[in-house]
Design a protein around this motif. Structure first.
Motif, PDB file in Angstrom:
ATOM      1  N   ASP A 143       0.833  -1.213   0.000  1.00  0.00           N
ATOM      2  CA  ASP A 143       0.000   0.000   0.000  1.00  0.00           C
ATOM      3  C   ASP A 143       0.863   1.257   0.000  1.00  0.00           C
ATOM      4  OD1 ASP A 143      -2.788  -1.224   2.062  1.00  0.00           O
ATOM      5  OD2 ASP A 143      -2.353  -1.394  -0.086  1.00  0.00           O
ATOM      6  N   TRP A 167      -6.075   9.323   0.086  1.00  0.00           N
ATOM      7  CA  TRP A 167      -5.923   7.895  -0.269  1.00  0.00           C
ATOM      8  C   TRP A 167      -6.562   7.024   0.800  1.00  0.00           C
ATOM      9  CZ3 TRP A 167      -3.636   3.476   1.593  1.00  0.00           C
ATOM     10  CH2 TRP A 167      -3.298   2.474   0.667  1.00  0.00           C
ATOM     11  N   ARG A 211      -8.933   7.796   2.848  1.00  0.00           N
ATOM     12  CA  ARG A 211     -10.408   7.946   2.840  1.00  0.00           C
ATOM     13  C   ARG A 211     -11.037   7.026   1.806  1.00  0.00           C
ATOM     14  NH1 ARG A 211      -9.993  13.706   2.130  1.00  0.00           N
ATOM     15  NH2 ARG A 211      -9.184  14.403   4.117  1.00  0.00           N
ATOM     16  N   LYS A 212     -10.306   6.802   0.708  1.00  0.00           N
ATOM     17  CA  LYS A 212     -10.874   5.969  -0.370  1.00  0.00           C
ATOM     18  C   LYS A 212     -10.605   4.491  -0.140  1.00  0.00           C
ATOM     19  CE  LYS A 212     -10.024   9.434  -3.909  1.00  0.00           C
ATOM     20  NZ  LYS A 212      -9.108   9.761  -5.008  1.00  0.00           N
ATOM     21  N   ARG A 213      -9.712   4.169   0.788  1.00  0.00           N
ATOM     22  CA  ARG A 213      -9.311   2.769   0.969  1.00  0.00           C
ATOM     23  C   ARG A 213     -10.509   1.973   1.447  1.00  0.00           C
ATOM     24  NH1 ARG A 213      -4.028   1.014   4.362  1.00  0.00           N
ATOM     25  NH2 ARG A 213      -5.084   2.002   6.121  1.00  0.00           N
ATOM     26  N   THR A 214     -10.694   0.799   0.845  1.00  0.00           N
ATOM     27  CA  THR A 214     -11.868   0.005   1.200  1.00  0.00           C
ATOM     28  C   THR A 214     -11.516  -1.089   2.213  1.00  0.00           C
ATOM     29  OG1 THR A 214     -11.406  -1.301  -0.775  1.00  0.00           O
ATOM     30  CG2 THR A 214     -13.118   0.379  -0.947  1.00  0.00           C
ATOM     31  N   HIS A 215     -10.232  -1.534   2.227  1.00  0.00           N
ATOM     32  CA  HIS A 215      -9.928  -2.614   3.160  1.00  0.00           C
ATOM     33  C   HIS A 215      -9.530  -2.062   4.526  1.00  0.00           C
ATOM     34  CE1 HIS A 215      -6.122  -1.732   1.062  1.00  0.00           C
ATOM     35  NE2 HIS A 215      -5.526  -2.012   2.193  1.00  0.00           N
ATOM     36  N   THR A 216      -9.631  -2.913   5.547  1.00  0.00           N
ATOM     37  CA  THR A 216      -9.353  -2.501   6.926  1.00  0.00           C
ATOM     38  C   THR A 216      -7.867  -2.179   7.081  1.00  0.00           C
ATOM     39  OG1 THR A 216     -10.934  -4.201   7.535  1.00  0.00           O
ATOM     40  CG2 THR A 216      -9.703  -3.207   9.335  1.00  0.00           C
TER      41      THR A 216
END
Lengths: 182, 114
Positions: A47, A87, A89-94
């Motif tokens: 990431d 970035w 804020r847009k992250r979908t995974h924990t």
């Protein structure tokens, strides 16, 4: 011998003109600092790699807006911080963290190293779980060694606000680490 | 709770950002409050761990990936700038990619000028 400031003042206009060698120099100077920030905000190498790329692309696109009166590193951290927060804020995974990657602190004795690694194992998940708005100022202070006034400039807030966020981050971290231990 | 107001002072003390009078106020309180002394020790340990832990090194090739995204020309080993596509073509790697990149045109700087 040229000071860092003089070197930057020579380098930035060349970057603003799009000179590739100047970008290389700039990256050489600040690449590690940006990487560390991205890693500590993203939590994993994969990431952080994506994030660092986004940061530098944004730096390159926006470097024309930098006015040489200010310190470049403050501007750079501000750009990097904004890209990190967007970035995240847009992250979908924990949020996660890679414990193996982070256990490289140097200690005086093997026993001290074991104690340190245990501490890091408790600290990093707690850090990853902090709200981004608290984790960022704490990382800038403890990870990058920036002053409260620099952090305030980077986050576009008052020095008192920066101080309060860092304090809250530490309190939250201490609570989380206590729960880990229990 | 009276100790709550010292939380921020404890944190600022770790960062060396207290005024003399704040420092005096905090030390007086710590002299009397075991709970805050324990909190102080925990915060210092936490700060020590965080500030001394070492992030892993940048992945190999990160700089090249960034330059590729920006569109910065790479050098061809002879000190001559050239398109990234030409390097790939000469090495025989990724002919289709090389062909696509080599018609991309001149590298555009950040303000649209080649």
């Amino acid at each position: 011998m040229q000071s860092s400031r003089q070197i930057e003042l020579g380098l930035i206009p060349r970057c603003q003109r799009g000179e590739a060698d100047a970008f290389d120099d700039l990256y050489g100077r600040f690449g590690d600092a940006v990487w560390r920030l991205c890693y500590r905000m993203a939590g994993t190498i994969a990431d952080a790699e994506d994030l660092a790329q986004d940061v530098w692309v944004t730096v390159w696109e926006q470097i024309g807006s930098f006015r040489c009166e200010a310190a470049f590193h403050t501007w750079l951290y501000r750009v990097a911080s904004n890209v990190c927060l967007q970035w995240l804020r847009k992250r979908t995974h924990t949020p996660t963290c890679s414990l193996e990657e982070s256990c490289r602190a140097s200690s005086s004795t093997p026993e001290a190293e074991v104690v340190r690694r245990e501490g890091v194992k408790r600290l990093l998940p707690a850090l990853a779980a902090l709200p981004d708005s608290l984790r960022l100022p704490l990382v800038l202070r403890a990870g990058e060694g920036l002053s409260y006034s620099e952090i305030a400039e980077i986050l576009d807030c008052t020095t008192a606000a920066a101080k309060m966020r860092i304090s809250r981050a530490r309190a939250a971290l201490a609570e989380a680490m206590k729960e880990e231990e229990a | 709770m009276i100790c709550d107001r010292y939380q921020e002072l404890l944190s600022a003390d770790i960062d060396g950002e207290l005024t003399d009078s704040e420092q005096h106020d905090l030390q007086s309180h710590l002299h009397e409050c075991a709970a805050c002394r324990r909190k102080c020790d925990a915060m210092r340990e936490q700060h020590e761990l965080l500030s001394s832990s070492v992030a892993p090194s940048q992945p190999t090739g990160l700089r090249s990936k960034i330059k590729a995204r920006i569109g910065i020309r790479e050098h061809n080993g002879l000190g001559e700038p050239c398109f990234i596509g030409h390097i790939l073509h000469r090495s025989g790697v990724g002919t289709r990619i090389a062909a696509k990149k080599s018609v991309a045109g001149p590298t555009i700087g950040p303000w649209g000028r080649a």
